[in-house]
Design a protein around this motif. Sequence first.
Motif, short mmCIF file in Angstrom:
data_model
loop_
_atom_site.label_atom_id
_atom_site.label_comp_id
_atom_site.label_asym_id
_atom_site.label_seq_id
_atom_site.Cartn_x
_atom_site.Cartn_y
_atom_site.Cartn_z
N UNK A 1 0.86 -1.19 0.00
CA UNK A 1 0.00 0.00 0.00
C UNK A 1 0.89 1.23 0.00
N UNK A 2 0.39 2.38 -0.46
CA UNK A 2 1.21 3.58 -0.40
C UNK A 2 1.44 4.02 1.06
N UNK A 3 2.64 4.46 1.34
CA UNK A 3 2.95 5.05 2.64
C UNK A 3 2.22 6.38 2.74
N UNK A 4 1.87 6.81 3.94
CA UNK A 4 1.09 8.05 4.08
C UNK A 4 1.81 9.28 3.54
N UNK B 1 17.63 2.02 3.34
CA UNK B 1 18.47 1.09 4.08
C UNK B 1 18.44 1.39 5.59
N UNK B 2 18.61 2.64 5.95
CA UNK B 2 18.63 3.02 7.37
C UNK B 2 17.29 2.83 8.05
N UNK B 3 16.23 3.26 7.41
CA UNK B 3 14.88 3.18 8.00
C UNK B 3 14.47 1.73 8.24
N UNK B 4 14.84 0.82 7.37
CA UNK B 4 14.40 -0.57 7.46
C UNK B 4 15.33 -1.49 8.25
N UNK B 5 16.35 -0.92 8.86
CA UNK B 5 17.28 -1.76 9.65
C UNK B 5 16.60 -2.35 10.88
N UNK B 6 15.68 -1.60 11.51
CA UNK B 6 14.98 -2.07 12.71
C UNK B 6 13.58 -1.49 12.73
N UNK B 7 12.62 -2.21 13.31
CA UNK B 7 11.25 -1.66 13.44
C UNK B 7 11.23 -0.32 14.17
N UNK B 8 12.10 -0.16 15.15
CA UNK B 8 12.15 1.11 15.89
C UNK B 8 12.55 2.27 14.98
N UNK C 1 11.26 7.18 12.05
CA UNK C 1 11.11 7.85 10.76
C UNK C 1 9.72 8.49 10.65
N UNK C 2 8.69 7.75 11.02
CA UNK C 2 7.32 8.26 10.89
C UNK C 2 6.96 9.29 11.96
N UNK D 1 8.85 11.56 13.32
CA UNK D 1 9.61 12.80 13.23
C UNK D 1 9.34 13.48 11.88
N UNK D 2 9.83 14.66 11.72
CA UNK D 2 9.70 15.37 10.44
C UNK D 2 10.54 14.77 9.35
N UNK D 3 11.37 13.79 9.71
CA UNK D 3 12.23 13.10 8.74
C UNK D 3 11.40 12.52 7.59
N UNK D 4 10.20 12.02 7.91
CA UNK D 4 9.37 11.38 6.88
C UNK D 4 8.87 12.40 5.85
N UNK D 5 8.82 13.67 6.23
CA UNK D 5 8.38 14.69 5.26
C UNK D 5 9.55 15.24 4.46
N UNK D 6 10.75 15.12 5.01
CA UNK D 6 11.94 15.50 4.24
C UNK D 6 12.26 14.45 3.19
N UNK D 7 12.02 13.18 3.56
CA UNK D 7 12.30 12.05 2.67
C UNK D 7 11.05 11.19 2.57
N UNK D 8 10.05 11.61 1.77
CA UNK D 8 8.81 10.85 1.68
C UNK D 8 9.03 9.45 1.11
N UNK D 9 8.30 8.49 1.66
CA UNK D 9 8.38 7.11 1.20
C UNK D 9 7.43 6.88 0.04
#
Length: 189
Positions: A87-90, A157-164, A169-170, A172-180
């Motif tokens: 599914x698309x990420x938000x 790579x970094x985001x998927x290394x661990x569930x945490x 990523x989600x 923080x504002x990081x997800x808006x700087x680097x949208x999935x």
Amino acid sequence: MKSSSPVLQKLNLGCGTHIKEGWVNLDSAPLPGVDIVHDIENLPLPFADNSFDEVLCNDILEHVEYIPVLKDILRILAPGGAVHIRVPHFTSRNNYGDPTHKKRFCVSTFDFFVRGTHMGRKRGYYFDFAFSTIASVRIDFDYTSSRLFFYNRLVEYLVNRKPRYQELYEMTGFCYLFPARNIEITLVK
């Protein structure tokens, strides 16, 4: 004496033009290669309980009221069977560009439908069905369509290394700087 167990099949639900050889291909449109024409919101799906060991559900749940569909997928999955969902990420621009998208998803959305997960424990009373486990979850980033997205390979790579890291990523504002682009998750019955 030899036991005779039924041969389970694989279902490509909402296949569109992505026909998979050796799978039952179901779509609401009578496209070439579609084996069964059926609207997935017209439940129950036209299959017996425990019919499939695998269900592929790519790019369709965002178009429908997905909770009843998930419940029916659980019904048609054999014990130990898996549903593979994309599914698309938000944060995906596809959410806003496609007027047929009804729903948004984050990595914890499907926790509500799995026993023993954080949200499954906290809010398991919301639904009368549950998968047994999450086999995998991955956030996918677009790094192939443009040279502008070369950094997304490292972010993925970094985001998927661990569930945490996915949660951070989600949250923080990081997800808006680097949208999935997508969330890919496998749920097991």
